[in-house]
Design an enzyme around this catalytic site. Structure first.
Site, short mmCIF file in Angstrom:
data_model
loop_
_atom_site.label_atom_id
_atom_site.label_comp_id
_atom_site.label_asym_id
_atom_site.label_seq_id
_atom_site.Cartn_x
_atom_site.Cartn_y
_atom_site.Cartn_z
N LYS A 176 16.14 20.85 -11.34
CA LYS A 176 15.53 19.55 -11.64
C LYS A 176 16.39 18.60 -12.46
O LYS A 176 17.15 19.01 -13.32
CB LYS A 176 14.18 19.75 -12.34
CG LYS A 176 13.16 20.29 -11.35
CD LYS A 176 11.79 20.32 -11.93
CE LYS A 176 11.21 18.96 -12.10
NZ LYS A 176 9.88 19.01 -12.67
N HIS B 122 0.84 -1.22 0.00
CA HIS B 122 0.00 0.00 0.00
C HIS B 122 0.86 1.26 0.00
O HIS B 122 0.43 2.30 0.48
CB HIS B 122 -0.95 0.03 1.20
CG HIS B 122 -1.65 -1.28 1.45
ND1 HIS B 122 -2.86 -1.61 0.87
CD2 HIS B 122 -1.28 -2.36 2.18
CE1 HIS B 122 -3.21 -2.82 1.26
NE2 HIS B 122 -2.26 -3.32 2.04
N GLN C 76 -4.51 -6.79 -43.13
CA GLN C 76 -3.38 -5.91 -43.42
C GLN C 76 -3.07 -5.01 -42.22
O GLN C 76 -1.95 -4.53 -42.07
CB GLN C 76 -3.74 -5.06 -44.66
CG GLN C 76 -2.65 -4.14 -45.11
CD GLN C 76 -2.95 -3.58 -46.49
OE1 GLN C 76 -2.90 -4.32 -47.47
NE2 GLN C 76 -3.26 -2.30 -46.57
N1 ARG Z 1 -1.02 -6.32 -48.12
C1 ARG Z 1 -1.82 -7.45 -47.84
C2 ARG Z 1 -1.80 -7.74 -46.33
O1 ARG Z 1 -1.01 -7.17 -45.69
C3 ARG Z 1 -1.32 -8.64 -48.57
C4 ARG Z 1 -2.34 -9.67 -48.84
C5 ARG Z 1 -3.32 -9.15 -49.83
N2 ARG Z 1 -4.20 -10.20 -50.23
C6 ARG Z 1 -5.27 -9.93 -50.91
N3 ARG Z 1 -6.00 -10.94 -51.21
N4 ARG Z 1 -5.59 -8.71 -51.27
O2 ARG Z 1 -2.57 -8.51 -45.83
#
Ligand code: ARG
Length: 461
Positions: A286, A159, A325
């Site tokens: 500081k 604490h 992605q």
């Molecule tokens: N830039 C895409 C990713 O990072 C690659 C795969 C894309 N695949 C697709 N079917 N458009 O996932």
């Protein structure tokens, strides 16, 4: 708006809207994966040649071309193009420009869906190992610091109230345990990262006679993934990596918080080296612990990275979706943040100087009260009653603004006739710390045992 033709543009009668190009590109960040993508492509091309799926000479030309591109990237001479969308398309297009139509054979029996996660796993294998190595360095730094601080007592807190005296080494060894578990978590995750998706195609597998074992061996993967849907669609292993990173950051953050407090004028338990602190633009006195504050602050990012990924994968229909992605930037961010934070913490631990006298002083006083109660317990008084008696002693001394060590035997006897001369020798933080001899406790002999244990663990390194 400007419109352009794509590598996949066969069935399209219009070029892509520029907004869509900007919104969907990933080259601005997935070029991080370039060398891993090339590695994956080289293994794939060799395998295609070996299997006679494409002529061997073509495979060789492809490999040559990819190696040239690899050098251009390493020398920062490669021109990345946003209109080519991602790292995979950029490299494939460059290959075709370099070696002609033969380059177009590279993508035989492959999809970007198995390609991207292969490159990502190769990248993660390396970075996970890098983090494991750094965590190992951090543990060794803690061990070294523990060896230097066996003979310093400090108060340990619950604490944020002074609780009981411990040896400072015991504190460093506690964090050593925590960072060791972090290392083990990353190592365990690494086993699951180390599985190869390549050869799964878009989602269902591939209608060419690929030799996936061969590619896995070329790439240094321990296993081939069993199911093509799983291989292309799953990112749970990425989430696991980010969870490991988040937990590791939470440990780093807690330790930062301790040192920030200890470094304050109010505590004054440690001195941080000038080279790891910064000054204030307005207050000349500081010396700010910015590195520690930033480690503590950057935890927010990594928790965010984990939550981002978990949110991205939640509710995605089987199999690949473009949402995936979005898995990359959180990982790149977490990798950079965790590595930087570990390096920062290593420097801080190496550089910090404990102030022995201040710590010792704070470790005495009422932090010794439990042991006075236990003295009575050894004389046969039930612990609850002993706790009450010592509570009265604390109240008595506090009302006179006195510390526990100032009490005399006569005074003690007024609270309980069972107190004798030896009760006074308890009122010393070293004595009290060393009384905690249970396995895992803070007694000097136990702390030395722990140090020995870790020395043995790191012996082979
Ligand atoms: N830039 C895409 C990713 O990072 C690659 C795969 C894309 N695949 C697709 N079917 N458009 O996932």
């Amino acid at each position: 708006m400007a419109e352009k033709k794509k590598l996949w543009g066969g069935r399209f009668s219009q070029g892509t809207d520029e907004f869509v190009e900007d919104f969907t590109e990933s080259i601005s960040f997935d070029k991080n994966l370039a060398l891993y993508d090339i590695k994956g492509s080289i293994a794939h091309a060799k395998m295609l040649g070996k299997q006679g799926i494409i002529p061997k000479e073509d495979a060789e030309k492809i490999v040559e071309g990819l190696k040239e591109i690899e050098n251009e990237i390493k020398e920062d001479k490669f021109q990345w193009k946003k209109e080519l969308e991602d790292v995979h398309m950029n490299i494939e297009k460059a290959l075709i420009e370099k070696i002609g139509d033969i380059g177009g054979k590279l993508h035989t029996g492959r999809s970007r869906n198995d390609q991207v996660i292969t490159a990502f796993r190769l990248y993660l294998k390396d970075e996970t190992q890098n983090i494991i190595n750094l965590l190992r360095d951090l543990q060794k730094t803690l061990l070294q610091k523990a060896k230097e601080t066996v003979d310093i007592v400090m108060p340990a807190y619950t604490h944020l109230q002074r609780a009981q005296p411990i040896r400072l080494a015991h504190y460093f060894l506690a964090y050593l345990e925590m960072f060791h578990r972090d290392e083990e978590r990353f190592k365990d995750t690494l086993k699951r990262i180390d599985q190869m998706p390549l050869g799964s195609g878009a989602l269902a597998g591939v209608d060419f006679p690929l030799d996936r074992e061969f590619t896995a061996k070329e790439l240094g993967f321990s296993e081939v993934m069993r199911n093509s849907l799983d291989a292309t669609a799953s990112r749970d292993v990425i989430a696991e990596f980010l969870a490991d990173a988040a937990i590791c950051m939470s440990n780093l953050s807690r330790m930062s918080e301790d040192f920030i407090i200890w470094n304050s004028a109010e505590f004054s338990f440690i001195e941080l080296p000038d080279k790891l602190t910064t000054g204030s633009s307005i207050m000349p006195q500081k010396k700010n612990p910015d590195v520690l504050e930033l480690i503590r602050g950057k935890v927010g990012r990594v928790y965010g990275d984990l939550v981002a990924l978990l949110t991205i994968i939640k509710g995605l229909p089987m199999a690949y979706n473009r949402d995936l992605q979005e898995d990359k930037e959180p990982v790149f961010d977490a990798v950079k943040t965790v590595k930087g934070s570990i390096i920062g913490m290593i420097k801080i631990i190496e550089g910090l100087k404990p102030k022995k006298e201040e710590m010792e002083k704070a470790a005495g006083g009422f932090a010794l009260a439990t042991d006075l109660a236990n003295y009575l317990v050894r004389k046969g008084i039930p612990f609850r009653q002993a706790h009450h008696i010592v509570g009265q002693i604390v109240g008595y001394l506090t009302s006179q603004d006195r510390e526990l060590e100032s009490i005399t035997l006569d005074e003690l006897k007024k609270f309980s006739p069972l107190f004798e001369e030896d009760a006074l020798s308890i009122l010393n933080p070293y004595y009290v710390a060393d009384a905690r001899k249970t396995y895992g406790g803070t007694a000097k002999e136990r702390v030395l045992e722990q140090i020995q244990y870790w020395e043995n663990q790191f012996k082979g390194d």
